[in-house]
Design an enzyme around this catalytic site. Structure first.
Site, PDB file in Angstrom:
ATOM      1  N   CYS A  95       0.818  -1.221   0.000  1.00  0.00           N
ATOM      2  CA  CYS A  95       0.000   0.000   0.000  1.00  0.00           C
ATOM      3  C   CYS A  95       0.849   1.267   0.000  1.00  0.00           C
ATOM      4  CB  CYS A  95      -0.910   0.034   1.235  1.00  0.00           C
ATOM      5  SG  CYS A  95      -2.022  -1.363   1.442  1.00  0.00           S
ATOM      6  N   HIS A 112      -6.291   1.923   5.079  1.00  0.00           N
ATOM      7  CA  HIS A 112      -6.834   1.024   4.054  1.00  0.00           C
ATOM      8  C   HIS A 112      -7.466  -0.174   4.741  1.00  0.00           C
ATOM      9  CE1 HIS A 112      -7.526  -1.477   0.663  1.00  0.00           C
ATOM     10  NE2 HIS A 112      -6.470  -2.265   0.847  1.00  0.00           N
ATOM     11  N   HIS A 114     -10.446  -3.580   4.413  1.00  0.00           N
ATOM     12  CA  HIS A 114     -11.183  -4.494   3.548  1.00  0.00           C
ATOM     13  C   HIS A 114     -12.608  -4.653   4.067  1.00  0.00           C
ATOM     14  CE1 HIS A 114      -7.218  -6.571   2.090  1.00  0.00           C
ATOM     15  NE2 HIS A 114      -7.361  -5.339   1.633  1.00  0.00           N
ATOM     16  N   GLU A 147     -27.536  11.020   8.456  1.00  0.00           N
ATOM     17  CA  GLU A 147     -26.856  11.688   9.566  1.00  0.00           C
ATOM     18  C   GLU A 147     -25.338  11.490   9.552  1.00  0.00           C
ATOM     19  OE1 GLU A 147     -26.967  14.045  13.126  1.00  0.00           O
ATOM     20  OE2 GLU A 147     -28.439  13.662  11.537  1.00  0.00           O
ATOM     21  N   HIS A 204     -12.870  -4.947  -3.310  1.00  0.00           N
ATOM     22  CA  HIS A 204     -11.604  -4.961  -2.563  1.00  0.00           C
ATOM     23  C   HIS A 204     -11.739  -4.277  -1.203  1.00  0.00           C
ATOM     24  CE1 HIS A 204      -6.954  -4.243  -2.782  1.00  0.00           C
ATOM     25  NE2 HIS A 204      -7.376  -4.163  -1.534  1.00  0.00           N
TER      26      HIS A 204
END
Length: 222
Positions: A95, A112, A114, A147, A204
């Site tokens: 990443c 990041h 999943h 909201e 992903h």
């Protein structure tokens, strides 16, 4: 990509050892454990990175998220992209170039996950586009009158947060076989949607960033 020059095993250890719970190396471990508990990451998937001054702290590849420790951290010099600390037994996160893309746009933290909810959203947008005979690529997730978007900023250098009647747009990019290959499409999505603080990756997960750790965490939780 970062310079992968050879480092001794103990090089840069002073950068990751601290009793301060808000130190980036400690915070990343806390975030990884929290996201594991939420079901947003599992095994070694996902990642987190924090920029602190000239240093970038990055969770490694290949370590179970709930077992993450400060000594597992990689540390980069932001300007030179060279490693100041590189655990010899671990691999850098795939990443990393995507995190750098967020930092190049002023972020202080990039997350990041999943998350199954994020994956589901990308599939629903895909299904709707196909039902309407539209091209799936280039679509974004849009939502208003809810909201939860009230905790998300209106955009970089724009005052205030989104309101109940505002519309949140999150671009969706297509997945690739290798994480680092997402970098160009992520950067293009950032350019096309300059107010976004997140990019969904179809089938992903999601990348979320913020000006600092607290803001990135809050926006990821929304």
């Amino acid at each position: 990509m970062a310079n992968t020059k050879t480092l001794l095993a103990n090089d840069g250890d002073h950068l990751i050892h601290s009793d301060d719970p808000d130190h980036p190396a400690n915070l990343i471990c806390t975030l990884c454990r929290n996201f594991y508990a939420l079901g947003w990451v599992g095994g070694t998937g996902g990642g987190t990175s924090i920029k602190s001054g000239a240093h970038i702290f990055i969770a490694p590849s290949g370590v179970q998220k709930e077992l993450m420790q400060p000594e597992n951290m990689f540390v980069l010099n932001y300007e030179s992209r060279s490693y100041l600390r590189k655990p010899l037994a671990l691999k850098p996160s795939a990443c990393t170039p995507l995190f750098l893309a967020a930092f190049d746009r002023g972020a202080g933290c990039c997350i990041h996950t999943h998350s199954q909810w994020a994956v589901l959203v990308t599939l629903l947008v895909e299904q709707e586009a196909k039902q309407q005979g539209h091209n799936v690529q280039g679509k974004c997730f849009e939502i208003e009158k809810i909201e939860q978007i009230k905790g998300i900023p209106k955009g970089r250098n724009k005052p205030g947060m989104l309101g109940f009647f505002d519309r949140l747009q999150i671009p969706i990019i297509e997945n690739t076989a290798h994480e680092e290959d997402l970098t160009q499409s992520l950067e293009e999505a950032m350019e096309s949607y300059p107010d976004t603080y997140a990019v969904l990756v179809r089938r992903h997960g999601v990348y979320v960033w913020g000006d600092d750790v607290q803001k990135a965490k809050t926006q990821a939780e929304r």
